[in-house]
Structure formats: C-alpha cells, structure tokens
Design a protein around this motif. Structure first.
Motif, short mmCIF file in Angstrom:
data_model
loop_
_atom_site.label_atom_id
_atom_site.label_comp_id
_atom_site.label_asym_id
_atom_site.label_seq_id
_atom_site.Cartn_x
_atom_site.Cartn_y
_atom_site.Cartn_z
N PHE A 172 58.98 71.48 31.53
CA PHE A 172 59.44 70.18 32.01
C PHE A 172 58.55 69.63 33.12
N ILE A 201 55.95 67.97 31.17
CA ILE A 201 56.44 66.70 30.64
C ILE A 201 56.41 65.62 31.74
N LEU A 202 56.81 66.00 32.93
CA LEU A 202 56.78 65.04 34.05
C LEU A 202 55.34 64.61 34.35
N ASN A 233 54.05 62.30 31.76
CA ASN A 233 54.56 60.95 31.97
C ASN A 233 53.75 60.24 33.05
N LYS A 258 51.06 60.25 26.17
CA LYS A 258 52.24 60.17 25.30
C LYS A 258 52.36 61.41 24.41
N LEU A 316 54.35 64.43 25.52
CA LEU A 316 55.77 64.35 25.84
C LEU A 316 56.60 65.27 24.95
N ARG A 369 57.85 65.53 21.88
CA ARG A 369 59.08 65.12 21.22
C ARG A 369 59.61 66.23 20.32
#
Lengths: 179, 501
Positions: free
Chosen positions: A115, A118-119, A122, A127, A130, A132
C-alpha cells in the motif's frame, strides 16, 4: 541518468526511461530540460523508491496474504512482521497475481509495503502501478474476480453492513441476475 | 450476542473513537488484551456448554451466566476485528485513491458484477463506490419487457451514475411482447444524459417509446440507432440532439425521422427512395462515414438530382439489394473527393453500369481500399475497369463474387518489368471464393503473386525504387481447395506471414 532524492534524503541515480514512467517526473524533466539538478520526491521513501525503480527480472506474484513473490523464488516473508492473517493450510495455498502492468518488476513486499507503493504510485502518477489486479482473482489469472468475502479476508476488512444495506445488496444481486 | 455485520459496524465505530489519539503500538496492545480476554472467556464458556449438553447433568447450566459470557466474548471478538481493520494497510488509502483503483478495476464485459463486488465489501467501500459515478456508467443493456424488480434495480443503478452521461442499448424486441412502462419511464428519465441509445437495428423499435424520446431534449446524445418502427402512419418526429454525430436507422421511411443531419459524421440507413435519399444526403455535409442499403429503388427519378458533394466523406459502404432497379446511376450524382474506403455489395439482379462508376471514380480519385462482397453482377472486366481508375489503391478485398475473380482479372495484376503496372501501390489482397471456380488457373495466380514479391535482399540491391509495392498481406481463402505442388513451388519464397492460403 536522473538523480532522485527521497523523503529520507537518499539519492538515487536512475535511468531516464524508467523514471519517465512516472508522469510527475516526466513532466518535471520536460519543464526543467537537461539538468544535473536532483529531483526531490518528498512523498516517497527510499525503501519504496527502490521497489518502484528496481529493474525487471521476471513476473511478480502476490500470495493470499498479500505478499509479493518472484515466480522464480520461494516465498519471502517479511522478517520483521508476523503474518497478517492466520489461516488454515488450505487457505494459505499460494495465489498468484501477475502485475504485468509494471513490466513484471521484481518486488517482494508485505501488505504494508504494497500500500505504500500504491500511495507512491499515486503521487508519482504511475497508473499502471495502482495494481487494480489486487481486487481480482490471482489464482485464475483473469478468470473470474475475487468475491467480496475473499477481498475482506485478504485485506483484514470487516463486513459491517447494516441490515438495510444487506437487504439492498440482496436486491441488487437479484437485479444483476434477472436483468 | 453473535457476531453480525451490524455488531461489527458498531464495534468499528466504537474503536475508531477509542483509538483516535492512539499509536499503532497502543492499538496492537489493545488487540493483545482483547485476545487474552477471549481466551479467558472461552475457558469459562466451554465447561458451561459441556455441562449444558451433558445428559448426565443434574443441574441445568445457568443459561443467563452462559449467555452473558458468550456476549462478552463476542464483543471482544468484534473489537479485535475492528482494531485489525483500523490498522490494516488498506485503510491507509485515501478515498480519492481508493476511488481511482475502483475505476481501474471495472472491466467492460463484467462491469455490473465488478461494481457490485467492490461496493459489497464493506460500508466504507460501498460509500466510496456509490460516490464514484464513473463506476456506474459503462454501457448498459436494457430489456424493456422485464418486470417491476428490474425497473427498481435499473433506477438504483442509473441514480449512481448521476450526473455523468450513460450509454444504453436495448434487447431485441418482438412484436408480441409487452413493454413495461416502469422501465420505459426509468430510461426516459435518464434520456437527457444518455450519450447513446441503441436499438438493435434489425428489430422492432416501439413507436410510443421513440415518440416520447423525441419529446425530450437529448442534450448528451452522441449516437442513436433505431430499428424498424412499429407504426406506419405517424407524422415526422423531430429530435433535439445538439451533440448527435452517429445515427443509424433501419426504418424504410427515414424522412419521417428528423435529426440534425448537418452535424452527423456517421450515417447508416436503409433507403427505399432515391428522392428522399438525395434529400437527406444534401443536408449531410459533414459525413465522414456512410453506409446505405437500398431497398426497392424501382425507378430513378425523371428529374435528375443535383450533383451531391460529400466533401468530407472517407468511408462509403453501399449495399444494392435485389429488386432495386436502376441503382448504378446513383454514382452519377455523387462526388466524394476525400473518399478512401469503398465497400460494395451489388446483388445479382442489379445491372452494373461501368460508365457510371468510372465517372464517380474520377470524382473520388483517392480511394485506397476497395471491397466487393457478394457482388454477383460484376464481371472480371468490370473489376479491371475499376482498377484502372483507382491509381491509389493499396487494399483490395473480393469476397463471394462468382464472376470477378478469374484468370482475366489475375493477369491484369501481373507485373512485368518495363510495363506500366496496374494499381502499383496495391500491397494487400484478400480473396474469398467458396464456389467452384471457372476460368481460374492456380499457376496464373501464383505467377501474379510472385511477380509482385521482392525479397529483402532484392529490394536492397535494386538501384531504382520498385515499380510496384511489395505484398504486405495476401490471403486466398478457397475453402477446401487443394493447392497443387506447382502453385506452392512458385510461391515458396513468399513468407507465410505474408501469404496465407
């Protein structure tokens, strides 16, 4: 090569084509032009940046506990951290998820790092990182998606719906079936 | 007390409040404490349960005491779950980022299941999903004949997409089926923000519904497809759709539907009348792509229409169906100077008039792609005449044209050094003939293909640029045809990624 400076003041010499996957850095480089000046990344720590900029060595996977594995390696657990979830032998069978969007980069991380990445993704505007796919069913590689129960179990999320919300969910599932 | 989603929810709210100013280490300590309490409570509960279940028990277990202990243990369990949730890494994600990841998790083919799956994980995710309209805007297929529960579900779904544009397509409708007014009402409510409304073009489109659509301002509508309208004697319907660009209609009376023709870039329609077709096309000055199927154009009008210039048209697809007499003069009155792609389907009953088509080609000199499909009235001489007037041609496709593809045609494509070649830029040829071929010789075809092939080494050693383009793709599909060894021998140097047969 581009010089990046992280929030904990470490410097990284990184190839331009790798860092340009970040829209933020790409735009900075375009604005500044050719320069030896370091680019400050005040929202990214060195440990995260290392993961983000590591060269590709093969497909990366995530096991059911959210830990990334290299396909070529055995599970590498974070030594400083106990398993996030205690599960039965059956539940802990390995589930893998390609993150081919990041050109199959090699990273071995626990959920906390996932995470953080992921931060950072961002912030850096990447992209593709991220991830998904962490919401999809890794065991089947795109065949079917993780049901809500599995997402909850994987990420320590609790089912906290009110009876009204549960009734609404039941209805919307019936609609999805019948429509 | 047993653990229910609702009890977990109150535990989450309670623990969020309790840990507001706590460090992670504090929370971990709380978890340990609660877990110790659970162990302790279990050690008190288990003997009581054993006692209660025992048939030898002379004394009934004190139910009140057992229930109180179970309740206490379950509240500690809820507390542990809540604390683990609060400290889980997934909770570190800001709402905006979570919403962004949700958007990336929606696939076109499974968007309903995906959006539901995400919004059914927990109350927080549900709130985030419901406040992310983009999750609910993928194209939706609506069956107008379903029951009330479907109407309610549709309403809920549509509300979540507000205020973004949505795209709706409709399930095929049969004449005898009853339309559910509740579903119609829900669709009409969102019509002003619909970006596309698509009825299956070969099926029925209910007039009552189309009429109600025409009474609304369709401010977001960019694409509309209407099938056959189930009423013949209606007066013209005018649509207010300032953004409409693509319009398709199977109804044979297109003049009874009025759309802003001038702004259209794509038009697909079935035409029953020369006069009306020219009337509409005269207004379609911005068309980029047009597909027209003629149905029973019995006579060309005595008063010839003015020449129509479709100045931006790039793609023209024409299907001249049977019983459409005298269609080829159509080409006499059309100019398309920018036309690149032309697809023709000329049914057997149609007389092909080469002169008309040649004059059209002179006004459309930039055609690069030509396709003839099921054009049984065309002969190989006709196609050769077309080639002669298509100097820019790069792609040629001939499918199921019984009379077009024979030795006469193939020989005209043969390239000989020193002879001015026909269609010198042609590099992509596709032929599909599943009939028995007459006047066709394999070696003639093989020789022609080989004459236009140069290996890399040959190209590199050529002093002058080649007079004909080298094939990029040749595909000859003759179903079960057995190719002879000589054919294969002649073409052995053409790589299999270029030549497919």
């Amino acid at each position: 090569m581009v010089l990046l400076v992280t929030s904990d003041n470490e410097q990284f010499q990184t190839e331009k084509d790798i860092v340009e996957r970040s829209v933020l850095i790409k735009n900075m480089l375009e604005d500044v032009g050719e320069s030896d000046q370091p680019i400050p990344l005040p929202n990214v720590s060195s440990s995260v940046l290392k993961k983000v900029t590591q060269p590709s060595t093969g497909p990366t996977e995530i096991d059911v506990r959210g830990r990334y594995l290299s396909t070529a390696s055995t599970t590498v657990e974070s030594p400083s951290r106990p398993p996030i979830l205690e599960q039965s032998q059956d539940e802990t069978r390995k589930r893998t998820t390609d993150i081919s969007e990041w050109d199959q980069k090699f990273i071995t991380v626990d959920q906390e790092m996932l995470f953080e990445i992921i931060l950072a993704a961002n912030y850096l505007d990447i992209k593709s990182l991220l991830c998904r796919r962490w919401l999809q069913d890794g065991s089947q590689h795109d065949q079917g998606a993780r049901p809500p129960e599995e997402i909850r179990k994987l990420f320590n999320i609790v089912n906290d719906f009110t009876p009204e919300e549960e009734a609404q969910i039941k209805k919307e599932n019936e609609w999805a079936e019948d429509r | 007390m047993t653990l229910t989603p609702a009890s977990v929810r109150s535990a989450v709210l309670e623990q969020i409040e309790r840990t507001r100013h706590c460090s992670k280490a504090d929370i971990e300590r709380f978890i340990e404490e609660s877990e110790s309490r659970i162990i302790s409570l279990d050690s008190q509960i288990d003997p009581l349960i054993e006692l209660r279940d025992s048939k030898r028990a002379r004394i009934l277990a004190p139910d009140a005491q057992l229930n109180a202990l179970v309740e206490l243990r379950d509240s500690q369990r809820a507390c542990v779950l809540a604390l683990r949730y609060i400290t889980s890494p997934v909770c570190t994600l800001p709402v905006e980022l979570l919403s962004e990841i949700f958007k990336l998790s929606i696939e076109d083919g499974t968007h309903i299941q995906d959006a539901h799956r995400i919004s059914q994980v927990c109350a927080h995710w549900r709130r985030v999903a419901h406040s992310t309209p983009r999750l609910w805007t993928r194209p939706l297929t609506v069956d107008l004949c379903k029951g009330k529960t479907v109407a309610d579900g549709l309403k809920t779904w549509m509300l979540r997409s507000f205020p973004l544009p949505i795209s709706i397509s409709f399930m095929p409708l049969r004449m005898c089926e009853d339309i559910n007014p509740a579903i119609v009402e829900e669709v009409l409510k969102v019509a002003p923000r619909s970006s596309s409304l698509l009825f299956p073009i070969m099926y029925l489109t209910p007039f009552s519904f189309v009429m109600q659509l025409a009474q609304r301002r369709l401010d977001s509508l960019e694409e509309m497809e209407l099938g056959r309208i189930d009423k013949t004697d209606h007066s013209p319907l005018t649509f207010t759709a300032p953004r409409l660009r693509k319009f398709s209609m199977a109804d044979p009376r297109p003049w009874q539907i009025i759309v802003p023709w001038t702004q259209l870039t794509d038009l697909v329609f079935h035409s029953h009348s020369h006069k009306d077709t020219f009337g509409i096309l005269a207004q379609c000055t911005n068309l980029l792509r047009m597909s027209m199927t003629t149905v029973a154009w019995h006579r060309f009008p005595e008063a010839e229409p003015d020449n129509l210039v479709l100045g931006r048209l790039r793609t023209l697809i024409l299907h001249f169906m049977e019983e459409s007499g005298a269609i080829t003069p159509f080409f006499d009155f059309i100019s398309a100077p920018c036309l690149r792609i032309l697809r023709l389907c000329v049914d057997q009953e149609q007389p092909w008039t080469p002169a008309s088509f040649t004059t059209f080609q002179l006004r459309a000199p930039n055609i690069t792609r030509l396709e003839f499909t099921r054009s049984n009235s065309l002969t190989s001489d006709d196609v050769v005449a077309v080639m002669i007037h298509a100097p820019s041609l790069t792609h040629l496709k001939i499918s199921y044209c019984a009379e077009c593809f024979d030795d006469v045609f193939v020989r005209t494509l043969y390239y000989k050094d020193g002879v001015k070649p026909l269609v010198p830029r042609l590099h992509n040829l596709f032929v599909r003939q599943w009939y028995h071929m007459v006047n066709f010789t394999e070696t003639v075809l093989a020789g022609m293909i080989a004459s236009r092939w140069r290996s890399d080494a040959e190209l590199a050693s050529d002093a002058a640029p080649p007079a004909v383009a080298r094939w990029t793709h040749v595909e000859i599909d003759m179903r079960a045809h057995e190719w002879g060894s000589k054919f294969m021998e002649i073409l052995r140097d053409v790589p299999p990624n270029v030549l497919v047969y």
